[in-house]
Design a protein around this motif. Structure first.
Motif, PDB file in Angstrom:
ATOM      1  N   GLY A 195     -86.771  27.336  63.225  1.00 42.20           N
ATOM      2  CA  GLY A 195     -88.092  27.948  63.193  1.00 42.20           C
ATOM      3  C   GLY A 195     -88.323  28.811  64.419  1.00 42.20           C
ATOM      4  N   SER A 196     -89.582  29.060  64.717  1.00 38.87           N
ATOM      5  CA  SER A 196     -89.948  29.899  65.855  1.00 38.87           C
ATOM      6  C   SER A 196     -91.100  29.260  66.606  1.00 38.87           C
ATOM      7  N   MET A 197     -91.184  29.622  67.883  1.00 41.97           N
ATOM      8  CA  MET A 197     -92.338  29.270  68.696  1.00 41.97           C
ATOM      9  C   MET A 197     -93.021  30.581  69.073  1.00 41.97           C
ATOM     10  N   TRP A 198     -94.299  30.693  68.671  1.00 44.38           N
ATOM     11  CA  TRP A 198     -95.062  31.904  68.969  1.00 44.38           C
ATOM     12  C   TRP A 198     -95.964  31.640  70.174  1.00 44.38           C
ATOM     13  N   TYR A 199     -95.967  32.594  71.117  1.00 43.28           N
ATOM     14  CA  TYR A 199     -96.795  32.483  72.319  1.00 43.28           C
ATOM     15  C   TYR A 199     -97.970  33.441  72.169  1.00 43.28           C
ATOM     16  N   VAL A 345     -99.495  36.547  62.332  1.00 48.18           N
ATOM     17  CA  VAL A 345     -98.616  36.952  63.436  1.00 48.18           C
ATOM     18  C   VAL A 345     -98.664  38.469  63.614  1.00 48.18           C
ATOM     19  N   GLU A 346     -98.639  39.207  62.502  1.00 51.36           N
ATOM     20  CA  GLU A 346     -98.709  40.672  62.594  1.00 51.36           C
ATOM     21  C   GLU A 346    -100.034  41.127  63.208  1.00 51.36           C
ATOM     22  N   GLU A 347    -101.134  40.435  62.863  1.00 51.60           N
ATOM     23  CA  GLU A 347    -102.437  40.786  63.416  1.00 51.60           C
ATOM     24  C   GLU A 347    -102.490  40.485  64.910  1.00 51.60           C
ATOM     25  N   PHE A 348    -101.917  39.365  65.332  1.00 44.52           N
ATOM     26  CA  PHE A 348    -101.837  39.063  66.766  1.00 44.52           C
ATOM     27  C   PHE A 348    -101.050  40.154  67.487  1.00 44.52           C
ATOM     28  N   ASN A 349     -99.967  40.575  66.877  1.00 42.08           N
ATOM     29  CA  ASN A 349     -99.135  41.611  67.492  1.00 42.08           C
ATOM     30  C   ASN A 349     -99.893  42.940  67.571  1.00 42.08           C
ATOM     31  N   ARG A 350    -100.608  43.290  66.488  1.00 45.75           N
ATOM     32  CA  ARG A 350    -101.368  44.545  66.466  1.00 45.75           C
ATOM     33  C   ARG A 350    -102.443  44.564  67.536  1.00 45.75           C
ATOM     34  N   LEU A 351    -103.035  43.400  67.791  1.00 47.84           N
ATOM     35  CA  LEU A 351    -104.106  43.311  68.788  1.00 47.84           C
ATOM     36  C   LEU A 351    -103.575  43.087  70.208  1.00 47.84           C
ATOM     37  N   GLY A 352    -102.251  43.039  70.359  1.00 49.36           N
ATOM     38  CA  GLY A 352    -101.668  42.831  71.690  1.00 49.36           C
ATOM     39  C   GLY A 352    -101.786  41.406  72.184  1.00 49.36           C
ATOM     40  N   LEU A 353    -101.966  40.477  71.271  1.00 52.66           N
ATOM     41  CA  LEU A 353    -102.158  39.080  71.655  1.00 52.66           C
ATOM     42  C   LEU A 353    -100.903  38.226  71.449  1.00 52.66           C
ATOM     43  N   LEU A 354     -99.838  38.853  70.927  1.00 53.19           N
ATOM     44  CA  LEU A 354     -98.570  38.150  70.736  1.00 53.19           C
ATOM     45  C   LEU A 354     -97.683  38.436  71.934  1.00 53.19           C
ATOM     46  N   LEU A 355     -97.472  37.426  72.794  1.00 49.94           N
ATOM     47  CA  LEU A 355     -96.729  37.639  74.034  1.00 49.94           C
ATOM     48  C   LEU A 355     -95.231  37.436  73.870  1.00 49.94           C
ATOM     49  N   ASP A 356     -94.827  36.544  72.983  1.00 50.21           N
ATOM     50  CA  ASP A 356     -93.389  36.271  72.849  1.00 50.21           C
ATOM     51  C   ASP A 356     -93.136  35.457  71.578  1.00 50.21           C
ATOM     52  N   ILE A 357     -91.910  35.573  71.086  1.00 47.68           N
ATOM     53  CA  ILE A 357     -91.444  34.724  69.976  1.00 47.68           C
ATOM     54  C   ILE A 357     -90.063  34.193  70.375  1.00 47.68           C
ATOM     55  N   LYS A 358     -89.875  32.887  70.299  1.00 47.88           N
ATOM     56  CA  LYS A 358     -88.590  32.283  70.640  1.00 47.88           C
ATOM     57  C   LYS A 358     -88.107  31.408  69.494  1.00 47.88           C
ATOM     58  N   ASP A 359     -86.785  31.391  69.303  1.00 42.92           N
ATOM     59  CA  ASP A 359     -86.215  30.480  68.310  1.00 42.92           C
ATOM     60  C   ASP A 359     -86.522  29.044  68.719  1.00 42.92           C
ATOM     61  N   HIS A 360     -86.824  28.232  67.719  1.00 44.20           N
ATOM     62  CA  HIS A 360     -87.230  26.859  68.041  1.00 44.20           C
ATOM     63  C   HIS A 360     -86.901  25.949  66.859  1.00 44.20           C
ATOM     64  N   ASP A 361     -86.147  24.888  67.119  1.00 56.23           N
ATOM     65  CA  ASP A 361     -85.865  23.900  66.068  1.00 56.23           C
ATOM     66  C   ASP A 361     -87.085  23.005  65.885  1.00 56.23           C
ATOM     67  N   VAL A 362     -87.471  22.805  64.657  1.00 59.03           N
ATOM     68  CA  VAL A 362     -88.672  22.030  64.379  1.00 59.03           C
ATOM     69  C   VAL A 362     -88.405  21.038  63.251  1.00 59.03           C
ATOM     70  N   MET A 363     -88.970  19.835  63.388  1.00 55.90           N
ATOM     71  CA  MET A 363     -88.872  18.834  62.329  1.00 55.90           C
ATOM     72  C   MET A 363     -90.002  19.068  61.340  1.00 55.90           C
ATOM     73  N   LEU A 364     -89.642  19.479  60.125  1.00 53.87           N
ATOM     74  CA  LEU A 364     -90.652  19.762  59.105  1.00 53.87           C
ATOM     75  C   LEU A 364     -90.749  18.590  58.130  1.00 53.87           C
ATOM     76  N   PRO A 365     -91.977  18.164  57.816  1.00 52.63           N
ATOM     77  CA  PRO A 365     -92.152  17.079  56.839  1.00 52.63           C
ATOM     78  C   PRO A 365     -92.129  17.628  55.410  1.00 52.63           C
ATOM     79  N   TYR A 366     -91.156  17.205  54.633  1.00 53.52           N
ATOM     80  CA  TYR A 366     -91.046  17.642  53.239  1.00 53.52           C
ATOM     81  C   TYR A 366     -91.421  16.495  52.300  1.00 53.52           C
TER      82      TYR A 366
END
Length: 952
Positions: A195-199, A345-366
């Motif tokens: 997954g990803s971690m959005w800042y 995420v696109e709206e955050f980026n358009r408004l200049g509020l998306l500082l970074d995106i990093k790859d991130h392993d996440v445990m998802l409940p299925y």
């Protein structure tokens, strides 16, 4: 008896006879103790797997063992209606066959459709259980949706509601958006995903700034779509970076809502930015934070996982609230939650509020049923208050009224019970026990056993409409009543009085809190003894390990490493096995991998081993370990064990049938071996019973194997052959024949609980000689230890003979001397007792050890080249020169040296390859290391032999 042991010809006809004759029923002898096991009810949709076979073999062994002790024995069977699983099966069926959904049918018609399916195909697993030899009273079979069982479910619900232990409220639950229902924790599978971690930038309100002079906080999240439901940002109370901000506010991006900055120790200072967005309505941890800080909760998703037109706002107690706005920006409304993530995420980026995106392993409940990611969701559900029930259930285990075997599993029980939370018992399904609650037009709720009862109790006229709750109860709710509802509760039936509390429950550690603990709590609440004290559902909880494949991997269809126990019983070709493992598999690459794996594992398919061999293998693997690796080689060995018992029995019957075995009178003289085998059997009976009484099935099975294979077949039968072939003493022959047939009879009694088919089949022949009453071995008395029988001098003598024969056989193996080549043995410095033993049993020793001669010599006598071994009371000298060609043996040893050294070099190279060490399964690496150790030990033995032969 047939010359060849063929379980396929034996097992099914025998089982059909057992069931038809009613041998599995309780004997109802009130003077005898009762013994009862409740089978964990398998899903009606299920089919037999290795876990079922393992646990049911253990249960059947216990039932047969106690039945043979004369106890009033009941093994109660039944199946669970399996709400979600069954509904899904039938929904898929009508979709495939008719192109319809359940909504096309309507609730009542769809439920009828399920009942039709159940009657036609719902007995698959119970029919398979018969193949395992399960001695179940099938006439008492229960189904959790039976009318009688359903009535008991309603009764429990109503009583708990009347005692204020059941309530209806709004809380956070595991929600499956695809199936549209709550699911239990057991139905949630955590999967590690890429997954990803959005800042994200959250601006501070009111001109406040951080210690670094920034006017914003950086919040890291793996679920940016839930920003719409944020009601706070949390920092650790001792984080110096943000201490000046606690109590201030941020402006929530995209929404504009002012939300507070709070301090909570849930935040980890060293992880991420130290700022955590709090979304109480869509995260379980955030939900607890929200309740601690009295935060509002905003539900932003619909029940099918799309963004709402406007968020539902509740206070921290789940009541509707207008403290904050639930407004959601128009451009996100109606989007699927994952589409919303992308847009946000696109709206955050358009408004200049998306500082970074990093790859991130996440445990998802299925959801393991719906196959989609679980969404934590605020919904109105029915709950049981668990804390009052848990107190009594905790004390029962603390006081030892319920014993866990192995004992360490108490810790899992205690850990869950001390931290117990209220149990969500409602499900948004059609198939199941419908909640016995009705509502009027004003939303007032009435709980009762029926609508008629409610109208009468509350004086509601017939023209006032009442609508029953559409939800059904969690299947774990009904299965929690299993031990007493199956015995007729709420009526005070004879079965309930005779068999409750039950004796033992056999289960896996993974459902200790889902099933075991809930059964204890509900049973102790509703069932009381004669003095009014809470009654436990069972006295012992036996927890089995998990059956894994030979490499220690969990068996699963997706890995293609499952084994159908009936394929072991009946056999299956490689082609059919591959078809079975890849059936309905949608991923071609995975199917290809499984075909390759299956061909490597079973190049010739699986041959038919029969039920007894499967059962015995299961039992001998039933150690106290949490994980048990399945081993086809051991299965092969225990199939050979059954064959050994069959052939030994044929030998005994050939030498006793229509012979004078002493049952019609006449004096008997027992041989040395006769005395010894009876004493040894008596010892085994004591140890075997102790092992079973302590749930050490592995030890009991090992004792049985060792006694039958080595003591009875390897020593006793060999010892009797000499007497049977050469003796003319009728008294000795009578004594040996008597011991042969009675010992075989006793062995069959001892082994029957573990391997019932082969023992019953042989016993039919034996009882014609012994003149036993009765038509089945399972109702005969189980062997008991005779305390008056102790070791005699005869037993000491036979044990000494065994030692001398073992020494000689060991030398033969070391020196590669075949048994067909007789050898000469000398005894030097023999004691008086040794001289007596040898003179009295010379022929027996020569026969067992395959000797040319056995001679006493004095210490000063000159002896040829020999191997000298020290035994009790003498020196054993084995003459070698006349038996061995020195040059041939040295050449053979040299060839073996070369072969072993080549193997050692190959394995060392393999273990020295870092690629092999890194990527091969740990079990494979360990196997290679074990091989290396074995080869190195063999080299040492060869060196010893080389030194010896060089000196000849």
């Amino acid at each position: 008896m047939d010359k060849t042991y063929n379980p396929k010809n034996i097992e099914q006809p025998l089982y059909e006879k057992w069931e038809q004759k009613g041998y599995f029923k309780p004997n109802n002898h009130r003077m005898q103790n009762s013994y009862c096991i409740m089978i964990p009810p398998p899903n009606v949709t299920g089919s037999l797997h290795m876990g079922h076979a393992f646990q049911q073999t253990i249960m059947d062994t216990l039932i047969r063992y106690h039945r043979m002790q004369g106890k009033n024995t009941l093994w109660q069977v039944g199946t669970d209606h399996a709400g979600i699983a069954t509904q899904m099966v039938v929904e898929r069926k009508i979709a495939h066959e008719e192109g319809k959904t359940r909504h096309d049918y309507g609730r009542d018609a769809f439920i009828k459709k399920i009942w039709c399916w159940k009657e036609k195909t719902g007995k698959t697993i119970t029919n398979q259980m018969r193949r395992l030899g399960n001695s179940i009273d099938w006439q008492r079979e229960r189904f959790t949706m039976d009318e009688r069982f359903s009535n008991s479910v309603n009764e429990v619900f109503v009583r708990l509601y009347e005692e204020n232990l059941i309530y209806r409220g709004q809380r956070l639950v595991n929600w499956d958006p695809k199936l549209g229902t709550v699911v239990s924790d057991l139905e949630v599978e955590s999967r590690l995903s890429k997954g990803s971690m959005w800042y994200l930038r959250y601006y501070l309100s009111d001109g406040v700034k951080t210690m670094d002079g920034l006017d914003y906080l950086v919040v890291a999240t793996t679920r940016p779509e839930t920003v719409l439901g944020d009601t706070a940002v949390a920092v650790h109370p001792e984080d110096p970076r943000y201490s000046n901000l606690i109590g201030n506010f941020v402006n929530l991006p995209l929404v504009g809502r002012r939300i507070p900055i709070i301090a909570d120790k849930y935040v980890v200072k060293t992880t991420g930015t130290g700022c955590v967005k709090i979304t109480p309505a869509h995260d379980f941890n955030d939900y607890e934070v929200g309740k601690r800080h009295l935060l509002p909760m905003i539900n932003i998703f619909t029940l099918n996982g799309t963004v709402r037109e406007s968020g539902e706002v509740f206070d921290s107690f789940g009541k509707p609230s207008d403290l904050v706005s639930g407004e959601i920006p128009k451009n996100f409304r109606g989007l699927d939650r994952f589409s919303a993530r992308k847009e946000i995420v696109e709206e955050f980026n358009r408004l200049g509020l998306l500082l970074d995106i990093k790859d991130h392993d996440v445990m998802l409940p299925y959801s393991d049923r719906g196959g989609v990611v679980i969404e934590p969701m605020l919904t109105i559900q029915w709950y049981i208050r668990m804390e009052p029930l848990a107190k009594v259930a905790l004390e029962a285990v603390k006081k030892g009224e319920i014993q866990f075997v192995p004992k360490q599993y108490e810790n899992i029980y205690f850990r869950w019970m001390y931290d117990i939370r209220d149990w969500c018992i409602s499900r948004q399904l059609w198939w199941g026990h419908r909640i016995p609650a009705w509502y009027d037009s004003l939303g007032r709720v009435y709980v009762g056993r029926s609508e008629e009862e409610i109208r009468k109790q509350h004086q509601i006229k017939n023209d006032v409409a009442l609508c029953q709750d559409k939800d059904v109860l969690d299947t774990w709710f009904s299965s929690g009543l299993w031990t007493f509802s199956t015995l007729g509760w709420p009526e005070n039936t004879n079965a309930l009085r005779n068999f409750h509390p039950t004796n033992v429950i056999v289960s896996g550690f993974d459902i200790i809190f889902f099933w075991i603990a809930r059964m204890v709590m509900l049973t102790m609440h509703f069932i009381k003894d004669e003095d009014g004290n809470p009654q436990v559902p069972f006295k012992t909880v036996y927890i089995t390990g998990l059956i894994r494949d030979e490499f220690g991997e969990k068996m699963s269809k997706s890995k293609g490493n499952t084994i159908d126990p009936l394929d072991i019983v009946d056999g299956i070709s490689l082609t059919d096995l591959i078809k079975k493992r890849t059936r309905n598999m949608m991923q071609p690459k995975l199917a290809k991998k499984i075909r390759k794996l299956t061909a490597q594992q079973f190049p010739y398919g699986i041959k038919a081993y029969g039920t007894d061999a499967l059962r015995f293998t299961m039992l001998i693997l039933a150690s106290t370990s949490r994980d048990i690796n399945w081993d086809m080689k051991r299965l092969e060995g225990y199939r050979n064990f059954c064959n050994k018992l069959w052939n030994a029995s044929r030998f005994v019957l050939l030498n006793t049938k229509q012979q004078d075995c002493g049952f019609q009178g006449g004096s008997k003289v027992l041989s040395l071996a006769d005395y010894w085998i009876q004493v040894e059997f008596n010892k085994i009976v004591k140890e075997f019973r102790q092992a079973l009484d302590n749930y050490r099935f592995d030890l009991a099975a090992s004792l049985l194997y060792e006694f039958i294979w080595n003591e009875f077949c390897g020593w006793y039968l060999e010892a009797t052959k000499l007497l049977l072939n050469e003796s003319i003493d009728i008294k000795k022959l009578r004594g040996t024949r008597y011991t042969l047939i009675t010992m075989l009879d006793a062995i069959l009694h001892l082994a029957h609980p573990m391997i019932p088919f082969i023992t019953e089949k042989i016993w039919y022949q034996v009882k014609n000689i012994t003149k036993h009453d009765g038509d089945t071995l399972m109702l005969q008395a189980f062997p008991s230890c005779d305390v008056s029988m102790v070791d005699s001098n005869a037993c000491v003598d036979f044990m000494w003979i065994k030692k001398i024969v073992i020494v000689i056989r060991t030398v033969r193996v070391k020196m590669n001397i075949p048994t067909t080549k007789p050898i000469a043995v000398l005894l030097r410095n023999a004691s008086t007792s040794v001289v007596r033993r040898v003179n009295e049993n010379m022929d027996l020793i020569i026969s067992l050890a395959k000797l040319k001669s056995l001679t006493f010599v004095l210490s000063e006598d000159e002896c040829p080249a020999v191997i000298i071994e020290i035994i009790d009371g003498a020196e054993l000298l084995i003459v070698m020169e006349s038996s061995v060609d020195k040059d041939i043996e040295l050449d053979r040893l040299e060839q073996e040296f070369m072969r072993l050294n080549k193997e050692i070099d190959r394995i060392k190279a393999k273990l020295g390859n870092q690629g092999f060490i890194s990527y091969a399964p740990e079990a494979v690496v360990m196997k290679e290391r074990d091989k290396l150790k074995t080869y190195q030990e063999s080299i040492k033995k060869l060196q010893e032999q080389k030194v010896f032969f060089s000196g000849l």
